[in-house]
Design a protein around this motif. Structure first.
Motif, PDB file in Angstrom:
ATOM      1  N   VAL A 198      70.313   9.954  47.752  1.00 42.40           N
ATOM      2  CA  VAL A 198      69.184   9.118  47.350  1.00 42.40           C
ATOM      3  C   VAL A 198      68.098  10.030  46.799  1.00 42.40           C
ATOM      4  O   VAL A 198      67.644  10.946  47.485  1.00 42.40           O
ATOM      5  CB  VAL A 198      68.632   8.298  48.541  1.00 42.40           C
ATOM      6  CG1 VAL A 198      67.438   7.464  48.096  1.00 42.40           C
ATOM      7  CG2 VAL A 198      69.718   7.411  49.131  1.00 42.40           C
ATOM      8  N   ALA A 199      67.704   9.797  45.559  1.00 43.66           N
ATOM      9  CA  ALA A 199      66.696  10.638  44.909  1.00 43.66           C
ATOM     10  C   ALA A 199      65.307  10.186  45.355  1.00 43.66           C
ATOM     11  O   ALA A 199      64.648   9.384  44.688  1.00 43.66           O
ATOM     12  CB  ALA A 199      66.832  10.565  43.394  1.00 43.66           C
ATOM     13  N   LEU A 200      64.856  10.711  46.480  1.00 42.26           N
ATOM     14  CA  LEU A 200      63.581  10.285  47.045  1.00 42.26           C
ATOM     15  C   LEU A 200      62.418  10.516  46.088  1.00 42.26           C
ATOM     16  O   LEU A 200      61.464   9.740  46.045  1.00 42.26           O
ATOM     17  CB  LEU A 200      63.317  11.024  48.362  1.00 42.26           C
ATOM     18  CG  LEU A 200      64.306  10.775  49.500  1.00 42.26           C
ATOM     19  CD1 LEU A 200      63.937  11.646  50.700  1.00 42.26           C
ATOM     20  CD2 LEU A 200      64.325   9.311  49.897  1.00 42.26           C
ATOM     21  N   GLU A 201      62.484  11.629  45.324  1.00 37.89           N
ATOM     22  CA  GLU A 201      61.372  11.963  44.439  1.00 37.89           C
ATOM     23  C   GLU A 201      61.177  10.925  43.339  1.00 37.89           C
ATOM     24  O   GLU A 201      60.101  10.845  42.739  1.00 37.89           O
ATOM     25  CB  GLU A 201      61.572  13.356  43.829  1.00 37.89           C
ATOM     26  CG  GLU A 201      62.682  13.476  42.800  1.00 37.89           C
ATOM     27  CD  GLU A 201      64.079  13.590  43.388  1.00 37.89           C
ATOM     28  OE1 GLU A 201      65.038  13.682  42.609  1.00 37.89           O
ATOM     29  OE2 GLU A 201      64.199  13.586  44.638  1.00 37.89           O
ATOM     30  N   SER A 202      62.194  10.121  43.068  1.00 38.43           N
ATOM     31  CA  SER A 202      62.087   9.094  42.031  1.00 38.43           C
ATOM     32  C   SER A 202      61.577   7.765  42.576  1.00 38.43           C
ATOM     33  O   SER A 202      61.345   6.827  41.814  1.00 38.43           O
ATOM     34  CB  SER A 202      63.450   8.879  41.367  1.00 38.43           C
ATOM     35  OG  SER A 202      64.357   8.246  42.269  1.00 38.43           O
ATOM     36  N   LEU A 203      61.401   7.680  43.894  1.00 38.52           N
ATOM     37  CA  LEU A 203      61.030   6.415  44.531  1.00 38.52           C
ATOM     38  C   LEU A 203      59.580   6.387  44.994  1.00 38.52           C
ATOM     39  O   LEU A 203      59.191   5.498  45.747  1.00 38.52           O
ATOM     40  CB  LEU A 203      61.957   6.148  45.723  1.00 38.52           C
ATOM     41  CG  LEU A 203      63.448   6.015  45.399  1.00 38.52           C
ATOM     42  CD1 LEU A 203      64.248   5.798  46.666  1.00 38.52           C
ATOM     43  CD2 LEU A 203      63.688   4.888  44.412  1.00 38.52           C
ATOM     44  N   ASP A 204      58.779   7.362  44.587  1.00 42.17           N
ATOM     45  CA  ASP A 204      57.370   7.419  44.965  1.00 42.17           C
ATOM     46  C   ASP A 204      57.183   7.636  46.470  1.00 42.17           C
ATOM     47  O   ASP A 204      56.150   7.314  47.033  1.00 42.17           O
ATOM     48  CB  ASP A 204      56.647   6.132  44.520  1.00 42.17           C
ATOM     49  CG  ASP A 204      55.125   6.240  44.558  1.00 42.17           C
ATOM     50  OD1 ASP A 204      54.613   7.360  44.345  1.00 42.17           O
ATOM     51  OD2 ASP A 204      54.459   5.223  44.810  1.00 42.17           O
ATOM     52  N   THR A 205      58.221   8.167  47.140  1.00 39.82           N
ATOM     53  CA  THR A 205      58.162   8.423  48.574  1.00 39.82           C
ATOM     54  C   THR A 205      57.146   9.513  48.878  1.00 39.82           C
ATOM     55  O   THR A 205      57.045  10.502  48.160  1.00 39.82           O
ATOM     56  CB  THR A 205      59.546   8.854  49.094  1.00 39.82           C
ATOM     57  OG1 THR A 205      60.469   7.778  48.903  1.00 39.82           O
ATOM     58  CG2 THR A 205      59.501   9.195  50.571  1.00 39.82           C
ATOM     59  N   VAL A 206      56.393   9.344  49.968  1.00 43.34           N
ATOM     60  CA  VAL A 206      55.415  10.345  50.357  1.00 43.34           C
ATOM     61  C   VAL A 206      55.785  10.945  51.706  1.00 43.34           C
ATOM     62  O   VAL A 206      56.620  10.413  52.439  1.00 43.34           O
ATOM     63  CB  VAL A 206      53.979   9.773  50.414  1.00 43.34           C
ATOM     64  CG1 VAL A 206      53.583   9.183  49.078  1.00 43.34           C
ATOM     65  CG2 VAL A 206      53.857   8.726  51.521  1.00 43.34           C
ATOM     66  N   ALA A 207      55.152  12.060  52.034  1.00 44.90           N
ATOM     67  CA  ALA A 207      55.297  12.720  53.329  1.00 44.90           C
ATOM     68  C   ALA A 207      53.932  12.790  53.987  1.00 44.90           C
ATOM     69  O   ALA A 207      52.904  12.626  53.337  1.00 44.90           O
ATOM     70  CB  ALA A 207      55.881  14.121  53.155  1.00 44.90           C
ATOM     71  N   ILE A 208      53.936  13.053  55.307  1.00 43.64           N
ATOM     72  CA  ILE A 208      52.699  13.211  56.059  1.00 43.64           C
ATOM     73  C   ILE A 208      52.605  14.635  56.576  1.00 43.64           C
ATOM     74  O   ILE A 208      53.582  15.194  57.064  1.00 43.64           O
ATOM     75  CB  ILE A 208      52.629  12.239  57.258  1.00 43.64           C
ATOM     76  CG1 ILE A 208      52.561  10.788  56.786  1.00 43.64           C
ATOM     77  CG2 ILE A 208      51.414  12.539  58.137  1.00 43.64           C
ATOM     78  CD1 ILE A 208      52.495   9.784  57.929  1.00 43.64           C
ATOM     79  N   GLY A 209      51.413  15.213  56.443  1.00 50.36           N
ATOM     80  CA  GLY A 209      51.115  16.477  57.088  1.00 50.36           C
ATOM     81  C   GLY A 209      50.108  16.211  58.188  1.00 50.36           C
ATOM     82  O   GLY A 209      49.022  15.689  57.932  1.00 50.36           O
ATOM     83  N   GLY A 210      50.473  16.528  59.433  1.00 51.49           N
ATOM     84  CA  GLY A 210      49.579  16.204  60.544  1.00 51.49           C
ATOM     85  C   GLY A 210      49.520  14.710  60.768  1.00 51.49           C
ATOM     86  O   GLY A 210      50.515  13.997  60.660  1.00 51.49           O
ATOM     87  N   LEU A 211      48.329  14.217  61.061  1.00 52.45           N
ATOM     88  CA  LEU A 211      48.144  12.807  61.385  1.00 52.45           C
ATOM     89  C   LEU A 211      47.506  11.999  60.268  1.00 52.45           C
ATOM     90  O   LEU A 211      47.491  10.770  60.335  1.00 52.45           O
ATOM     91  CB  LEU A 211      47.259  12.678  62.635  1.00 52.45           C
ATOM     92  CG  LEU A 211      47.799  13.320  63.910  1.00 52.45           C
ATOM     93  CD1 LEU A 211      46.696  13.356  64.976  1.00 52.45           C
ATOM     94  CD2 LEU A 211      49.008  12.575  64.421  1.00 52.45           C
ATOM     95  N   ASP A 212      46.975  12.680  59.243  1.00 52.44           N
ATOM     96  CA  ASP A 212      46.111  11.941  58.322  1.00 52.44           C
ATOM     97  C   ASP A 212      46.175  12.368  56.863  1.00 52.44           C
ATOM     98  O   ASP A 212      45.386  11.904  56.054  1.00 52.44           O
ATOM     99  CB  ASP A 212      44.657  12.063  58.791  1.00 52.44           C
ATOM    100  CG  ASP A 212      44.212  13.516  58.960  1.00 52.44           C
ATOM    101  OD1 ASP A 212      44.927  14.428  58.495  1.00 52.44           O
ATOM    102  OD2 ASP A 212      43.150  13.739  59.560  1.00 52.44           O
ATOM    103  N   THR A 213      47.126  13.249  56.492  1.00 55.02           N
ATOM    104  CA  THR A 213      47.171  13.759  55.129  1.00 55.02           C
ATOM    105  C   THR A 213      48.508  13.416  54.491  1.00 55.02           C
ATOM    106  O   THR A 213      49.561  13.694  55.070  1.00 55.02           O
ATOM    107  CB  THR A 213      46.970  15.287  55.103  1.00 55.02           C
ATOM    108  OG1 THR A 213      45.821  15.624  55.886  1.00 55.02           O
ATOM    109  CG2 THR A 213      46.745  15.771  53.676  1.00 55.02           C
ATOM    110  N   TYR A 214      48.447  12.827  53.303  1.00 55.10           N
ATOM    111  CA  TYR A 214      49.656  12.344  52.629  1.00 55.10           C
ATOM    112  C   TYR A 214      49.947  13.198  51.398  1.00 55.10           C
ATOM    113  O   TYR A 214      49.038  13.600  50.673  1.00 55.10           O
ATOM    114  CB  TYR A 214      49.482  10.869  52.247  1.00 55.10           C
ATOM    115  CG  TYR A 214      49.373   9.972  53.460  1.00 55.10           C
ATOM    116  CD1 TYR A 214      50.455   9.257  53.933  1.00 55.10           C
ATOM    117  CD2 TYR A 214      48.161   9.881  54.165  1.00 55.10           C
ATOM    118  CE1 TYR A 214      50.354   8.456  55.064  1.00 55.10           C
ATOM    119  CE2 TYR A 214      48.058   9.087  55.298  1.00 55.10           C
ATOM    120  CZ  TYR A 214      49.158   8.387  55.742  1.00 55.10           C
ATOM    121  OH  TYR A 214      49.050   7.613  56.869  1.00 55.10           O
TER     122      TYR A 214
END
Length: 212
Positions: free
Chosen positions: A174-190
């Motif tokens: 699954v090409a996550l980068e093409s699906l606008d998927t985001v990650a979280i750093g810590g509790l509050d940063t995307y």
């Protein structure tokens, strides 16, 4: 000069400072919304940064639930119905997703309050997030108590998987980068992900093969 903190120094830090620090040093984590519905029909939606792969045969995913010293609506609903959804957060909805972390009262639907739309499959008791690109429906399998800090690893069996058309590769990738998927750093940063490379199975003595 490097910062150096041992266990004693870490435990002397302000609790919020320490929470931000320890969450952040784990690196980028998955950004998901977990949807549940109580036995009486009350919908709940909450952001989680701890969803992990447990196994593929059979397909299991897990997430960490914090101590139940306060109300945990997600967990209470899970115990009542046994079903929940995991919905990947996209860049388009990351602000609404973060709003679900507020401490809403039991009778408040985070879907309605945070501007997200519930989506149901016939016969499945938990709501999906309509705006999410990857939607996963799960049945509760087991809850593992972690004695060291009184958290719980919640393990669920994947019984529904919904992906956008064209998102699934011939080999299951699954090409996550093409699906606008985001990650979280810590509790509050995307963050938005950028693909650096995809590689074949690594074997000693062989050159690493780049797939795409």
């Amino acid at each position: 000069m490097e910062n150096s903190l041992d266990f004693e120094k870490l435990m002397q830090l302000d609790s919020r400072y320490r929470a931000n620090l320890i969450n952040k040093i784990a690196g980028y984590k998955t950004a998901n919304l977990i949807g549940t519905r109580s036995g009486s029909g009350q919908e709940n939606l909450a952001v989680f940064n701890s969803v992990v792969h447990i196994g593929a045969n059979p397909p299991y995913l897990g997430f960490i639930l914090r101590p139940t010293t306060v109300e945990r609506h997600t967990y209470e609903n899970l115990k009542e119905t046994g079903y929940y959804t995991i919905n990947q957060i996209t860049g388009r909805i990351h602000r609404q997703a973060h709003m679900t972390s507020a401490k809403f009262q039991r009778g408040v639907s985070e879907f309605e309050t945070c501007g997200l739309e519930p989506f149901y499959l016939r016969g499945f008791k938990a709501p999906f997030v309509a705006e999410s690109a990857i939607k996963i429906g799960l049945q509760l399998e087991e809850v593992c108590r972690i004695k060291s800090n009184d958290t719980r690893l919640v393990v669920g069996k994947v019984i529904h998987l919904i992906l956008p058309e064209g998102a699934l590769g011939e080999d299951g990738n699954v090409a996550l980068e093409s699906l606008d998927t985001v990650a979280i750093g810590g509790l509050d940063t995307y963050y938005k992900g950028v693909k650096l490379g995809r590689y074949g199975y690594a074997r000693p003595g062989e050159d690493l093969r780049k797939l795409n």
